[in-house]
Design an enzyme around this catalytic site. Structure first.
Site, short mmCIF file in Angstrom:
data_model
loop_
_atom_site.label_atom_id
_atom_site.label_comp_id
_atom_site.label_asym_id
_atom_site.label_seq_id
_atom_site.Cartn_x
_atom_site.Cartn_y
_atom_site.Cartn_z
N LYS A 191 0.85 -1.19 0.00
CA LYS A 191 0.00 0.00 0.00
C LYS A 191 0.89 1.24 0.00
O LYS A 191 1.69 1.43 0.91
CB LYS A 191 -0.90 -0.02 1.24
CG LYS A 191 -1.83 1.16 1.37
CD LYS A 191 -2.67 1.01 2.63
CE LYS A 191 -3.65 2.14 2.82
NZ LYS A 191 -4.41 1.98 4.08
N LYS A 244 -2.36 -1.34 -3.69
CA LYS A 244 -3.22 -0.17 -3.56
C LYS A 244 -2.36 1.09 -3.63
O LYS A 244 -1.37 1.15 -2.90
CB LYS A 244 -3.97 -0.22 -2.22
CG LYS A 244 -4.93 0.91 -1.99
CD LYS A 244 -5.57 0.83 -0.62
CE LYS A 244 -6.51 2.02 -0.45
NZ LYS A 244 -7.11 2.09 0.86
ZN LIG Z 1 -5.93 3.19 8.39
#
Ligand SMILES: [Zn+2]
Length: 321
Positions: A191, A244
């Protein structure tokens, strides 16, 4: 090569395609709402009150969506995110209501604290060497406790998004110890600290009161480090890995899909809103742009497509036949 692209031949030779089963719809459930609240920065998206959740889930299921990813907006926030693991918390209640009303729906829950802490960070904050920061090991118990409370409510998959070191191992251990060895972990394993999360912060009311998330999320410049993050989560017992945002990081999707575990690509709020905004102005065609973005995530190697366009995509897939 052009013989391959003749109009009748071309569909026969498609290397990749999008299926409804690939789609995961994120849902925001708001304990303070009494009616759906439109999210200004994400046209077409809403925060739903708990009472509306069964109907929303049923509508998605009827459209062919088989998985939802739940985010909660609690009535009260505090320093330790106590509403995040409350047995009657907003996500726990939403899980129960979908479990009862749409038993065929796969329920995935976001496991984090940023919607539940007054400071908006993804864990316990305390003074650190560089100023106040999320304390890694102190926050792991909290994440495990949240995950167990979601599993206890009936979640099929828990999805830790905090990017803490050791989060998957801590959650796996806690789930197993509490009788939830069948519950999967979909880790937000790679992420990035991205500018594309802006609209989400309005959606989930998860803006932070100081600093940023760059001390736990990945720098967009670092591919080797990003692969290591997913590799470590795989070793800790993640069942599904995630990249992501999706669109700007398809190289990461491609590389991580080689690890042998299923990979989810999360098309984030900023990706959604960019397409929406350009389409509203007539600068691009929404359906074509969205379907291309879906197909390209699949081409890169994604198994699951987490997208706010999920319901639209399901509708467009119906049109095609
Ligand atoms: Zn968070």
């Amino acid at each position: 090569m052009r013989r391959l692209r003749e109009r009748k031949i071309r569909p026969l030779l498609a290397e990749h395609s999008v299926r409804k089963e690939d789609l995961v719809m994120p849902l925001f459930v708001d304990q303070t709402a009494t009616a759906p609240v439109p999210i200004g920065s994400m046209p077409g998206q809403f925060r739903y009150p708990l009472l509306d959740v069964p109907a929303v889930a049923e509508k998605l299921f009827d459209a062919g969506i088989r998985a939802v990813l739940l985010f909660g907006i609690p009535e009260e926030k505090d320093d330790i995110a106590s509403q995040a693991y409350h047995p009657r918390g907003v996500v726990q209640e939403a899980v129960r209501s979908i479990h009862t009303s749409v038993p065929g729906m796969v329920i995935i829950t976001d496991v984090c604290t940023c919607e539940y802490t007054s400071h908006g960070h993804c864990g316990i904050v305390a003074p650190g060497r560089g100023g106040p920061d999320v304390q890694n090991d102190l926050s792991l118990d909290l994440m495990a406790r949240i995950a167990v409370s979601h599993a206890d409510a009936g979640a099929d998959i828990v999805a830790p998004s905090c990017m803490l070191d050791g989060m998957v191992a801590a959650i796996r251990k806690a789930l197993d110890e509490n009788g939830f060895s069948e519950v999967l972990i979909m880790s937000y394993s790679t992420k990035f600290s991205s500018a594309l999360y802006g609209p989400f912060r309005e959606a989930a009311d998860s803006g932070f009161s100081f600093g940023d998330r760059s001390t736990y999320q990945l720098p967009p410049s670092n591919a080797r480090e990003a692969l290591m993050e997913s590799r470590l989560d795989a070793e800790e017992g993640a069942d599904i890995l995630m990249v992501k945002p999706a669109g700007l990081y398809l190289d990461m999707v491609a590389a991580i899909s080689g690890f042998g575990l299923p990979v989810a690509a999360y098309q984030v709020s900023g990706e959604y809103s960019q397409i929406k905004a350009a389409a509203e102005r007539g600068w691009i065609k929404e359906k074509e742009a969205v379907m291309e973005s879906m197909l390209c995530m699949k081409r890169a190697g994604a198994d699951l497509l987490i997208t706010y366009f999920a319901e639209d995509v399901a509708g467009w897939l119906d049109e095609k036949q």
